[in-house]
Design a protein around this motif. Structure first.
Motif, PDB file in Angstrom:
ATOM      1  N   LEU A 111      46.788  55.461  23.921  1.00  0.00           N
ATOM      2  CA  LEU A 111      46.422  54.462  22.843  1.00  0.00           C
ATOM      3  C   LEU A 111      47.172  55.182  21.585  1.00  0.00           C
ATOM      4  O   LEU A 111      47.178  54.569  20.352  1.00  0.00           O
ATOM      5  CB  LEU A 111      45.480  54.825  22.049  1.00  0.00           C
ATOM      6  N   THR A 112      48.140  56.796  21.455  1.00  0.00           N
ATOM      7  CA  THR A 112      48.229  56.487  20.524  1.00  0.00           C
ATOM      8  C   THR A 112      50.187  56.174  20.340  1.00  0.00           C
ATOM      9  O   THR A 112      51.189  57.298  20.490  1.00  0.00           O
ATOM     10  CB  THR A 112      48.913  58.498  20.171  1.00  0.00           C
ATOM     11  N   THR A 113      49.991  54.919  19.670  1.00  0.00           N
ATOM     12  CA  THR A 113      51.462  54.348  19.528  1.00  0.00           C
ATOM     13  C   THR A 113      51.983  55.049  18.311  1.00  0.00           C
ATOM     14  O   THR A 113      51.964  53.448  17.522  1.00  0.00           O
ATOM     15  CB  THR A 113      51.230  52.932  20.041  1.00  0.00           C
ATOM     16  N   PHE A 114      51.452  55.493  17.695  1.00  0.00           N
ATOM     17  CA  PHE A 114      52.423  55.925  16.343  1.00  0.00           C
ATOM     18  C   PHE A 114      54.091  55.731  15.706  1.00  0.00           C
ATOM     19  O   PHE A 114      53.309  54.620  14.585  1.00  0.00           O
ATOM     20  CB  PHE A 114      52.241  57.571  16.078  1.00  0.00           C
ATOM     21  N   ASP A 115      54.311  55.817  16.342  1.00  0.00           N
ATOM     22  CA  ASP A 115      55.804  55.222  15.933  1.00  0.00           C
ATOM     23  C   ASP A 115      56.523  53.306  16.610  1.00  0.00           C
ATOM     24  O   ASP A 115      56.699  53.201  17.384  1.00  0.00           O
ATOM     25  CB  ASP A 115      56.630  56.614  16.288  1.00  0.00           C
ATOM     26  N   ARG A 116      56.554  53.182  15.308  1.00  0.00           N
ATOM     27  CA  ARG A 116      56.897  51.863  15.204  1.00  0.00           C
ATOM     28  C   ARG A 116      57.634  51.605  14.021  1.00  0.00           C
ATOM     29  O   ARG A 116      57.941  51.547  13.054  1.00  0.00           O
ATOM     30  CB  ARG A 116      55.108  51.372  14.159  1.00  0.00           C
TER      31      ARG A 116
END
Length: 311
Positions: free
Chosen positions: A249-254
């Motif tokens: 769930l740690t899809t931080f970089d976008r």
């Protein structure tokens, strides 16, 4: 002592040279099967190659596995071999690192605590719009000051087309279920003020958003005040972090844009190399190293994303 110092410098130079050569070779092999990178265009807005990466401060402060030299070698390789237009590089803690030829950086404010970032751009293709109002810097967290952002409008040196690029390091949300976006209010005000000074409406966000997979790219863009008739972003991949085993769930970089038709996505340094697995010698604490996210924004759909969804 003089001879030993010379030998040490020579060893460090060979280590860095080897790391850069290995990084460049690995990247070329990984991308060999992909279509050619951004072509030169005479008219219209070009496809864009972009990079988001937060190697985190421990890579440079602890450096237990030669993380500093390796991360710098890989950054150089990423920028050159992936033909990058814009990049957000967060907490690269070596003031002696030099960007490769053709690249320039705009640093964040030095008053956002110990946090810092660089908005890197290819100065052969892009030039900053020189009006003072077309550059904005600040801290997303005010008390205490922390979490920097940079907003800059750029002009294409070939076509004079313009785009606004936001590089940011978001504060963490109040909690996993807190989707109020209170942490984005300062950036939203800065974006709103910026847009009031220009007619340009193409906007790109390149950021460590610290937002979980439950938060969409469109939701982020809407909350920071970007016009969102169209939203195209990188896939939500678990780029963070080594210390939490890259939890799903740690899809931080976008990388997110409000124009274009498709964003091709690749998570780099996957699987994580050994040199990135820093552990503090005293506390045994694991570093919060992020994998890098590369996005290629296409003005016309390739059809590959649709085919992948169909499978």
């Amino acid at each position: 002592p003089g001879r030993r110092s010379v030998r040490k410098r020579a060893v460090r130079a060979r280590t860095r040279s080897t790391a850069m050569r290995d990084a460049s070779l690995a990247l070329r092999l990984a991308w060999a099967a992909l279509p050619a990178l951004r072509p030169l265009v005479a008219h219209g807005f070009p496809d864009l190659n972009m990079l988001q990466w937060n190697p985190h401060w421990q890579c440079f402060a602890w450096n237990t596995n030669n993380c500093t030299a390796e991360s710098e070698a890989h950054l150089t390789s990423f920028l050159e071999d992936l033909d990058v237009d814009f990049a957000d590089v967060i907490e690269l803690g070596d003031p002696n690192y030099t960007l490769p030829d053709n690249f320039t950086q705009i640093g964040s404010l030095k008053t956002c605590g110990r946090d810092f970032l660089s908005l890197v751009y290819n100065h052969i293709r892009w030039e900053p719009v020189s009006e003072p109002a077309m550059l904005s810097k600040g801290c997303m967290q005010l008390v205490p000051p922390d979490r920097p952002f940079v907003i800059q409008e750029f002009s294409d040196t070939n076509t004079a087309e313009r785009v606004i690029v936001i590089a940011a390091h978001f504060p963490h949300p109040m909690g996993f279920k807190d989707v109020s976006f209170r942490e984005t209010l300062v950036l939203r005000d800065a974006v709103t003020s910026f847009l009031n000074q220009t007619s340009t409406r193409r906007v790109i966000l390149i950021a460590d958003t610290n937002e979980f997979a439950t938060t969409s790219n469109a939701n982020i863009m809407w909350h920071i005040g970007v016009p969102t008739k169209t939203v195209v972003g990188t896939r939500l991949l678990p780029s963070c972090c080594f210390d939490n085993d890259f939890y799903s769930l740690t899809t931080f970089d976008r990388i997110i844009a409000n124009f274009g038709e498709e964003m091709e996505t690749r998570m780099l340094l996957d699987p994580l190399p050994e040199w990135a697995k820093d552990i503090d010698n005293e506390t045994k604490r694991k570093a919060a190293f992020h994998k890098a996210i590369f996005g290629r924004l296409l003005m016309h759909s390739s059809g590959r994303a649709e085919a992948a969804r169909a499978r």
